[in-house]
Every structure is written in structure tokens, then in C-alpha cells.
Design an enzyme around this catalytic site. Sequence first.
Site, PDB file in Angstrom:
ATOM      1  N   LYS A   1       0.890  -1.214  -0.003  1.00  0.00           N
ATOM      2  CA  LYS A   1       0.084   0.033   0.000  1.00  0.00           C
ATOM      3  C   LYS A   1       0.894   1.209  -0.105  1.00  0.00           C
ATOM      4  CE  LYS A   1      -3.887   2.199   2.312  1.00  0.00           C
ATOM      5  NZ  LYS A   1      -3.396   3.525   2.039  1.00  0.00           N
TER       6      LYS A   1
ATOM      7  N   ARG B   1     -16.889   1.073  -1.023  1.00  0.00           N
ATOM      8  CA  ARG B   1     -16.136   0.567   0.020  1.00  0.00           C
ATOM      9  C   ARG B   1     -16.579  -0.773   0.533  1.00  0.00           C
ATOM     10  NH1 ARG B   1     -12.394   3.433   2.691  1.00  0.00           N
ATOM     11  NH2 ARG B   1     -13.193   5.325   2.546  1.00  0.00           N
TER      12      ARG B   1
END
Length: 609
Positions: free
Chosen positions: A251, A426
Amino acid sequence: MLFSELAEMFDRLESTSSRLEMTDILAEYFSGIDPKYIRQTIYLSVGRLHPDFVPLELGMADKLVLRAISTVSGRSLSEVEDMWVKTGDPGEVAEVLTQSKKQMTLFSEPLTFEGVVDSLLKIESASGKDSQDRKTKILSRMLSDSGPLEARYLCRIVTGRMRVGAGTMTVMDALSQAFASKDDRPDIERAFNITCDMGLVAETLAENGMDGVRAIKVAVGSPVKVMLAERLRSLPDIMARMGGKCAFEYKYDGIRVQAHIRKGPDGFVKLYSRRLEDLTSNFPDIGEALAAQLRGKEAIIEGECVAYDPAEDSLLPFQNVTHRRKKHGMSKAVEDVPVRIFMFDMLYRDGEDLTLKPYPYRRMLLESSFSESENEGYDRLGYSERAVIGSEEEARKFFDTAIGSKCEGIMAKSLGQDSVYRAGSRGFLWIKYKKDYTQALVDSFDLTVVGAFYGMGKRAGVYGALLMAAYDPDTGRWGTACKLGTGFDDAFLAALPGMLEKYKTDKKPSSVDAEMVPDVWFVPGLVLEVTAADISISPIHTIACGAVKEGAGLGLRFPRFTGRVRDDKTPEQCTTAAEIVEFYEMQDERDVESVEEAERASEDGPADE
Ligand code: AMP
């Protein structure tokens, strides 16, 4: 069609705060008008003439508008200005003053919808010498033909103050009520999420029905709402949720970019932020490299742009890449701040909409779509580091290497058949796991400012604290989560009123649920990163109301501003009600020390307890 019909509908919308009533008003209006007016109605309801991703805005200065009102009403400029100072809304000034004007004008003709759109387009495109005068004249002409309500909305539209309170969710409800059924609502939402153009979706629906809407596909040049990740606090939780096996990727801590690339004579490259802002001029080197190295003709890919130190061959922290978001001095920033893009997804390639294909397939296509050739000393294009992992131990190792490589953490990605690109939502198909979670540190939340309290003592004259809200995608509403008074430095406090000015509104926005009443209200816009020690059941805050305890919401304890303005996030991309509930539920496992640490860091203590 007359513009007054639209103005009357806006007025009805504005006079209610009930979402159901707004839906009915809109649905009735949509079904009663010629479909050719729907697209512009949708854009005008938020004060625009195009979808959000088109950077053009009307943005007329208040001064010019006041001058037009003065000319048309026959009142002196100072009289008009005095009234504007009192109300803060040129729309209201125009509404009141055009009433008296009406008796004086003999030759006015009613304003048509087309006429108004045409004039607004002229105002928007006016540039160069005398453009201020031309804009004022066009507006004056419209004002002299308008009644009070039309004048109110014209002046709000041209100054960027349109807020009739109907959000995207309400508009979609109204569209399905007017032209389809409740069951069609998800398909309407998907069409919007893959085009970011409600006007297009509404027009297609009104003209071609649901078949037309279902045929809408991802297209190069039209940004797609980004897919977002859920979070879990431990690797075993993530592995369990993923069914024991998933892909993990680094990430990266940079700026997310969605690149739209077309090669050939009609070619272009457009880079969009996750807020749909056009970032093409901020990353010209990345745009060029993508176009040069793409194997096919057209593609939409996503990646994270990260500042990079070629000499050390290492990644640099987020703050470095933010120099590339500046408006000025970009050519120097391009030179001084080398950036790499780590591509992690592919949404479209050469006529194929990939958003409904599983992630392993998308990733495979992505990796075969760019040629490997190096350019200019360091390679600007790369793929996010990735491994398919089946045990907690391997996941831990992968995480440690990611942190060692200066990443924020890792992203788990589902490998299942259902691992589609869920535009605009999400979910647990992607799960993030960050360094913060492992250090018994405080958690961070992205919240939007919905109110401000005037400061006292050394903060007199500026805002002393802010009312912060999180988002509930199920209802399309924001609920308050804390009153934030800590973590601001003097420079930020001084800049705040200016940053918030454009979101100011005279009453509680209808999309916000709040019990607490601030001195000043704002429509959700500015997003700030906030840490908190703890989440507790709150009698005052409204986010996730009823989720944990009936009649009560959840509130952040000891909130503190991290100093990071999330101008890459829209208020719809704030931390969600579901995430806050999840945090609340995870708390038992948490280290008490982290709460104490945050309490110490919070100089002013909890602002609202
Ligand atoms: P957050 O901003 O904390 O919600 O985390 C999600 C963000 O992580 C995305 O919007 C991307 O900007 C960023 N990101 C970094 N690396 C990746 C990756 N490999 N896959 C997906 N997103 C990533």
C-alpha cells in the site's frame, strides 16, 4: 419550457428537509418535463453546466453580480452592497430587489430554459479583455427578464452558491421513481458510478429506459468512481475474511491517479484524482510515459503516484508528492520531485469494460499492457508489488517488507470470482492493513467539516473548534462524530475561514444529521484527517445512530487534527458509519495505553464532553 418552472421546483426542494419529500418533488418534475431538459436540470441543481469532472465553472465574482443587480433594480451600488453584507447571499439580494424592479420594466420577456442555459454558457466561456463587462451585461439582461425566484437562483448559480439540498442519492431515488422501479435502483447507481455523470444517466433513462442505462459502459475520458478498501485490525482477521487465501499488494503512500489513455491521431491522456479532479498537468511525465508504453490503443488504469529518490532507489513520504499538487511552478516541481506510478488495477482496455471482471483477470491484463522499456534514467512506470498468500506468517513477512520499502502498509485483495471492480463503493473485496494499526497507536479518520464554533481567548476572531461528520453511504447523509479543537497550529487556524468560505451556509444542510448546533454551518466539502483514542456511545453525536444503542450515535473521544487536509477526498469518501461501528466493536482488543497516550496528546481535552 420556462425557467420559472425550474426555479419554482428548486424553491420547493429548498423548503423541505425531508428526503422523501425531495424525492417526490424531483420525481414529479422529471416525469412532467420533456426529456431533453433533464440533463441540464441535473447540472443546474448543483450550479453547474457540465458533469463534475469537467473543470469549467461559472464562478462569477460577487462584485460583478451586485453591479448587475444595481443596474437592473435601479438601486445604488452601495445600497445593494449593504444588503449583501447583511444577508451574505447575492441570490437573496436579487430576489428582494427584483420585486421592486418588476413594476418598472415594461418590455421584459419571460426567460426560457434554453435561453438561460445559452446565456450561462456564454458567461462561462467569456474570457480575455472586457470579459467582466460582458458577463455582467449577460446577467443583467437575464435579471431584467426574471421574476424574484428566477433572480434568486440565477445569482446563486453564477456565484457557485447553488444548494437546494438534494444529494446524488435523492436524485437517483427520484429517477427510479419517475422512470423505473425500486429494483432498478442498483443499475442506475452503477451507471452513475462508472460515468460520474448523473446528467447522462438521467437523460439516457428518460429517453431509452433501463435498457439504455444497462448499456452504459466505462469510457475513456469519463472518470470512474474509485473502489475503496475496508479495514481490519489484524492479519488473522484479514486472512479469515478472505477465506484463507488472497493477494497482498504494497500500500503505497502517494496520490491515487486514474489514468485514461488513448493513442493515435485523436489521442489524449487524462489523469484524475480520486475526487475526479484533473491532475494531468501535475504529472505530465507520468502521462507521457503511460502513453508511450501502452501496448494497445486505449486503456483506463489506476495506480498510486509516489515521490521517488532515484539516487537512493527509494520511495519518499507522502508530503513530497504533494508538491506536485501545486497550481504554480509545476515545471520546477516535475524536475525537483521525481515521481513513479505503481499501477494496481485496469478498468478498461481496447473496447472491453473490465469493471465486472474478477481482479486476477484485470491484473493479468494490466501486467501485459505496458512495455518494459526503461526511460530517462529511472523507470516511471511500475506495477504494485504483489504476492498471492495463504498463511498468516507469509502475510506478516510481506507486511514487514512493505514497511521496509517505505510503504504505508498492505492491501489484501480478494481472488474470488466475485472480485469485480466495485466503482464508488467501499467493501471487503479489498482490505487495508496499515502500520498504525500495529503500533497500538491512535486510529485515523477522514471527516468532513459541517460546522464551526467561534474561538475564545487566544483563538478569538478565528474558528476555535469544528464540528466534524462521517458519511453513511446507505442513506447518503452525514452524521456528526466529534467536535474538534486540538491539533491546529496558528497558521492553519488563520487559513481556515478562507478554506471554508465556499461551503458556508445559513442553516443546517439538509444532508447533515446533527444535534449539536455550531455558530456557523457548512455543507460537507472540506475533509480533514483526525486521530482519536477511542470511540464511545454518544448522546450528542449522530453518526451510526441506533447501530450500537437505540437512540444514540457514536462519538470520537480525544479527537486531534493530524495536520493533513485530505483534499484528495470528497466528503462521500470520508470514513463511513460502518467503519466507525467496526472500530467501536474492535476496541475491546485494543491497548489501553493508546487511549492514555492520545489523552496526553490532546492538550485541550475532549471538546464536547
Ligand atoms: P485509504 O486512503 O486509507 O482509504 O486507502 C486506500 C488508498 O490506498 C487508495 O485510494 C489508494 O490511493 C492507496 N493505495 C496504495 N497502494 C494501493 C494498492 N496496491 N491497491 C489499491 N490502493 C492502493
